[in-house]
Design an enzyme around this catalytic site. Structure first.
Site, PDB file in Angstrom:
ATOM      1  N   GLY A 226      33.853  52.277  36.091  1.00 14.24           N
ATOM      2  CA  GLY A 226      33.688  52.152  37.537  1.00 14.24           C
ATOM      3  C   GLY A 226      34.394  53.215  38.347  1.00 14.24           C
ATOM      4  O   GLY A 226      34.069  53.430  39.510  1.00 14.24           O
ATOM      5  N   CYS A 277      34.364  34.828  34.237  1.00 11.63           N
ATOM      6  CA  CYS A 277      33.749  33.524  34.521  1.00 11.63           C
ATOM      7  C   CYS A 277      32.360  33.399  33.915  1.00 11.63           C
ATOM      8  O   CYS A 277      31.611  32.490  34.260  1.00 11.63           O
ATOM      9  CB  CYS A 277      33.675  33.289  36.025  1.00 11.63           C
ATOM     10  SG  CYS A 277      35.284  33.036  36.785  1.00 11.63           S
ATOM     11  N   ASN A 281      26.812  36.003  30.641  1.00 11.10           N
ATOM     12  CA  ASN A 281      26.294  34.872  29.849  1.00 11.10           C
ATOM     13  C   ASN A 281      25.314  34.029  30.669  1.00 11.10           C
ATOM     14  O   ASN A 281      24.271  33.600  30.169  1.00 11.10           O
ATOM     15  CB  ASN A 281      27.446  33.975  29.368  1.00 11.10           C
ATOM     16  CG  ASN A 281      28.309  34.655  28.318  1.00 11.10           C
ATOM     17  OD1 ASN A 281      27.927  35.674  27.759  1.00 11.10           O
ATOM     18  ND2 ASN A 281      29.485  34.105  28.065  1.00 11.10           N
TER      19      ASN A 281
END
Length: 622
Positions: A226, A277, A281
Site C-alpha cells: 500500500g 475480521c 473470507n
C-alpha cells in the site's frame, strides 16, 4: 510528438499512442527532478510483464516458483524494515489543517512540497523510471477514474498490472486531455555509477503524502504494498474519498458480493470490516449445508466505489464497482478450510511477498495447512523447521505477507464484476471484532441510525478477559487509516447523500451491523462463522423482501431464532441467545466510549449523530 530535451535527463521516448501533452510535460518534469537513467512507458502486455519479472529474478528481487507447483508465479522477499503500511508516515496535506481532521497526520502543503523536492531530487539516479498508466475500475466506466504512477520499482510495475487495468488501452480512454491522478513513487535509493543494487531497495526515511485539492500522491522510501502500489489505498480510498465528497459519491473500504437465490434472483451487498475480521473470507463465502441452490459471487474483497444513478425503471439506486482488478490479500490464515476460493485463485500468475519457500519451490505460510513442512526457507531467507519455530517463536511467513493475484482467476468471481455500469447495492453491512456487547446482527431502523452504527464501530485490540471488555479501537466505517479528509465531514457526507437520495424518492439500501466474534464464559467463539455467515445473509435478504419480522430492541431490529435457517447446523436457541443478547450495563459503558469518539471529532461533527446517541440512551433507560 516533440521530445523534450533536457540537460542530463534521458530521452523521454514517448510512444506515438500517448497523445496527452499535459501528461508528457509532467513525466518530463518528474524525470528532470528525479534524474533516472532511462524512462520506460509500460504497455501492460504479457511480454513486458514476463521481461520485468525475468529482470527481477536476475537481480535477486524475485524468485521464480516451481512451474509444476505454481505456474508463472514468483516470490519476493522484502527488506525486514519494509513490511507494512506506515500510518505514522502517511500525510494528508490539505490547504487547511481542519480539512484533514484530528485522525490524519497533516503538514502545510508548501512545507511538505519543499521537503519532497529535496528528497526526490536525484532519487532515481541509476534506475529506470516506469510510466505506469492504470484505470481504477473497468476501462471507460462512468464510475472509474484514471491514474498514472511514475515509479523506479519494477516490482510496482508488475504488481500494478495485476491489481489494476494497466497498460496501453488506458491512453485510449485518456485521449488528449482526460483527467488523471498523478502518482509519484520512489524507493529512495539512488545508485552511484557502478554501485551494486540490493534485492529490495528502500530507505529508512518514508513519506506517503496526499494532496487532496490537486489530487496528487507522492510516496518516498518504501517498496511495499500500500505504500508503493499507489492505486490501492492512496488513490482508491484517500484521494477518491475526497473526490467523492466533492462530486457526490462514495469511495469505501468495502467488499462487494452477490447472492443469488435458488429462484435466480440476485442481490448485491457491500460490507466494511476492519482488518482481521474476515473480509476476504466473507467476499468469497461458500454457502453451507442446507443452502442448496444458493450461490455467493465475489465482485471485490477490499474497495468499493459507489455512485448514484437511475436504473432502467427511472429509480435512483447506488451502483458499485470494484476499482481493482486483483486481490492483494494477507496470506497467513488463508487455507483450503478457511477460504477455498482464495486458495484456488492462487494456483498460477501470482506474486507472493514475504511468505516462506518450500524445498520443492512452492510457497507456505501459517494456516495454509494444519501441519507445516519439515523444512522451509523463511521470509528472511533463513532455515526454518517446526522445532526452530517452537524454540524461538519465529514465523515462517511474515504476519503481513501477501499475495497479488488476478481477480478473474477467482472461482467465485461474479459475472458482473467487470461490468462498467456496476451493480445496484441492496444493503450495506458493517462489522467489527467484539467478544461481548454487539449482537450477531442488527438492522438499523433508518439511514441515520445506520450511519451512527458505522461511525461508532470498532474492534478489540486485546483479548477480553472474562467479564471485562477488551480495549476497543474505534475504526469508523473501517476507514480510519484511509479517509482522505476530516472524519466528521465524512460522516456528514454519508448523511447528506442519504438525505439527497431519500428526497429524490430513491430506494436506499438497508444498513446492517454484524459481529461474528461473540465469546462465551470460557472465551470460546459461540458463532461458527465462515460459510455459516450465509445464514445471517439470508435473513438480511428476507428483510429486504419483507419476509422476516425480526425483534425490535434498543438498537434496531435483530432476528428471532426461528427466522434463521438452521438446516445442516446444530445451533441451539440457547447458543443463539448468547450471540444476539443485549447487556444494558455493557451498552451504557459502550455509549460512554462513543461519546469519547464524538468529543475527538466535535469540531465538525454533524448534529444528527449526538442526537441519534441521545435517542439510544433514552431507549436504554426506557
Amino acid at each position: 510528438m516533440n521530445q523534450p530535451v533536457m540537460q542530463g535527463v534521458p530521452a523521454l521516448n514517448v510512444p506515438a499512442y500517448v497523445k496527452h501533452a499535459r501528461l508528457v510535460a509532467w513525466v518530463s518534469e518528474i524525470a528532470a527532478l528525479t534524474k533516472p537513467e532511462r524512462v520506460v512507458w509500460c504497455d501492460g502486455s504479457q511480454e513486458e510483464y514476463d521481461r520485468l519479472c525475468a529482470e527481477m529474478v536476475a537481480a535477486g528481487t524475485l524468485k521464480q516458483l516451481n512451474p509444476a507447483k505454481r505456474k508463472n508465479s514468483y516470490l519476493a522477499l522484502s527488506d525486514p524494515s519494509d513490511v507494512a503500511r506506515v500510518e505514522d508516515r502517511t500525510f494528508i496535506c490539505s490547504q487547511k489543517q481542519e480539512d484533514a481532521g484530528p485522525t490524519n497526520n497533516w503538514t502545510a502543503p508548501a512545507e511538505m512540497r519543499q521537503t519532497l523536492n529535496g528528497l526526490f531530487d536525484g532519487c532515481m539516479r541509476g534506475r529506470t523510471l516506469y510510466v505506469v498508466p492504470f484505470s481504477m475500475g473497468p476501462l471507460g466506466s462512468p464510475i472509474a477514474h484514471i491514474g498514472v504512477e511514475l515509479s523506479d520499482s519494477p516490482y510496482v510495475a508488475v504488481n500494478m498490472r495485476i491489481m489494476t487495468r494497466m497498460g496501453r488501452a488506458v491512453y485510449d480512454v485518456l485521449g488528449a486531455d482526460g483527467e488523471f491522478v498523478p502518482c509519484v513513487h520512489t524507493v529512495g535509493k539512488p545508485l552511484a555509477a557502478g554501485e551494486q543494487d540490493v534485492p529490495w531497495p528502500c530507505n529508512p526515511t518514508k513519506y506517503i503524502v496526499h494532496f487532496p485539492e490537486t489530487r496528487e500522491i507522492w510516496s518516498f522510501g518504501s517498496g511495499y504494498g500500500g505504500n508503493a502500489l499507489l492505486g490501492k489505498k492512496c488513490f482508491a480510498l484517500r484521494i477518491a474519498s475526497t473526490m467523492g465528497r466533492d462530486q457526490g459519491w462514495l469511495a469505501e473500504h468495502m467488499l462487494i458480493l452477490g447472492v443469488t437465490s435458488p429462484e435466480g434472483k440476485t442481490y448485491h451487498v457491500a460490507a466494511a470490516f476492519p482488518s482481521a475480521c474476515g473480509k476476504t473470507n466473507f467476499a468469497m463465502l461458500i454457502p453451507p449445508a442446507g443452502f442448496d441452490g444458493w450461490k455467493v459471487t465475489t465482485i471485490g474483497d477490499d474497495i468499493a466505489w459507489i455512485k448514484p444513478r437511475q436504473d432502467a425503471n427511472g429509480q435512483t439506486r447506488l451502483y458499485a464497482i470494484n476499482p481493482e482488478a486483483g486481490f492483494f490479500g494477507v496470506a497467513p490464515g488463508t487455507g483450503e478450510k478457511t477460504n477455498f476460493n482464495a486458495m484456488a485463485t492462487l494456483k498460477e500468475n501470482v506474486i507472493f511477498t514475504n511468505v516462506a519457500l518450500t524445498d520443492d519451490g512452492d510457497v507456505w505460510w501459517e494456516g495454509m495447512t494444519d501441519t507445516p513442512p519439515a523444512h522451509l526457507t523463511d521470509w528472511q531467507g533463513q532455515d526454518w523447521t517446526p522445532a526452530i519455530a517452537k524454540e524461538t517463536g519465529r514465523k515462517a511467513a511474515h504476519p503481513n505477507s501477501r499475495f497479488t493475484a488476478p481477480a478473474a482467476q477467482c472461482p467465485s468471481i461474479d459475472p458482473e464484476w467487470d461490468n462498467p455500469a456496476g451493480v445496484a447495492i441492496d444493503a450495506f453491512i458493517f462489522g467489527g471484532r467484539r467478544s461481548t456487547t454487539v449482537p450477531l446482527v442488527t438492522e438499523a431502523r433508518d439511514w441515520t441510525e445506520g450511519v451512527y452504527m458505522a461511525a461508532t464501530m470498532g474492534s478489540e485490540t486485546t483479548a477480553a478477559a472474562v467479564g471485562q471488555q477488551g480495549v476497543v479501537r474505534r475504526d469508523p466505517f473501517a476507514m480510519l487509516p484511509f479517509c482522505g479528509y476530516n472524519m466528521a465531514d465524512y460522516f456528514a457526507h454519508w448523511l447528506k447523500l442519504g438525505d439527497q437520495l431519500a428526497k429524490s424518492g430513491a430506494e436506499l439500501p438497508k444498513i446492517f451491523c454484524v459481529n461474528w466474534f461473540r465469546k462465551d464464559e470460557q472465551g470460546r467463539f459461540v458463532w461458527p462463522g465462515f460459510g455459516e455467515n450465509m445464514r445471517v445473509l439470508k435473513w438480511m435478504i428476507d428483510r429486504i423482501e419483507g419476509q422476516a419480522r425480526g425483534d425490535e430492541h434498543v438498537f434496531g431490529v435483530s432476528p428471532r431464532y426461528e427466522e434463521l435457517r438452521w438446516d445442516g447446523l446444530d445451533f441451539s436457541a440457547e447458543q443463539f441467545a448468547k450471540v444476539i443478547s443485549l447487556d444494558a450495563q455493557a451498552w451504557q459503558q459502550e455509549l460512554t466510549l462513543h461519546a469519547e469518539l464524538f468529543a475527538q471529532l466535535a469540531h465538525h461533527l454533524p448534529q444528527a449523530l449526538p442526537e441519534a446517541k441521545a435517542r439510544l440512551e433514552a431507549r436504554l433507560q426506557g
